[in-house]
Design a protein around this motif. Sequence first.
Motif: not given
Length: 286
Positions: A7-25
Amino acid sequence: MSFEFLGNLSGTQLRNDSTGTYHWGEERFTSVSSILDVISKPELPKWYAKVEYQRLNDLAMQLKSGKMRAPDFWKAISFPDKFVPAASEYRDYRAQIGTYVHDELVRLVLATHNNEPYECSCQVEEVQQIVEQYKVWQGYNCIDDIKVKYLTVEAPVFHRGFGYAGTLDAIVEIDGKNYVLDYKTSSRIRDSHKWQLSAYFNAEVLGIPYNMREYPMLDFNLAGGLILHLTKDKVTEHWVPIEQVRQPDGTVPFQRGDTIDVMVDRHGPQPEGFALLSYTRASRLR
């Protein structure tokens, strides 16, 4: 390993565009796109200069023809902070087109998987034309000609060893082999696009945001990557043919920068932009 549609895992919601980082837990990763943004792109200054020159030339022609008053002309070129430079404006417009296309293709893939009707919701004519070209390429006019089976879309992937993350457009199955798929709507395919695809291909895990489950990327047994260059006139395939040098045990016997002697296979299907290799006849140069 066999996969059902994730399915659609919508990984973009994990990204913080202001810092260019991904949060995973509790973990933080630098986004692939942020890494690529700091790499020198020597063609960009020339492109910016060309677009800005064209904008100034257009203003001068309007002034010469009487369509623009002199005070307005001088205001336009004297206060650059009051307007968006033409190159940046065009870049942002193209980025928006890419976002619209990505969103529509996700909707199309999900509708197809659920046997639901699909109608393009975007009112931008170019986006509609690109979607139609994709439907022709995918074979939607005849269900027996469907080219690609989707395993997931918009999936976040991570590499803990190198500390990067990104959201790949899709993992697909084509002719019994799995590939990382990336859509591009830019004017041409650049090296940075291939580097981005390579980073996704070499990621360690794929994450499921809603339950924090992880799939090792090795479980997908990826054969390579495919960039789809989407325009309003056609769809062009750009293959990253990893499987052409992969050994029976799954390893690739070459490192970046190695010089190799190869045998070109003239009898198989020729990927556009590449020479089809026979890895069984290739040998490392001494």
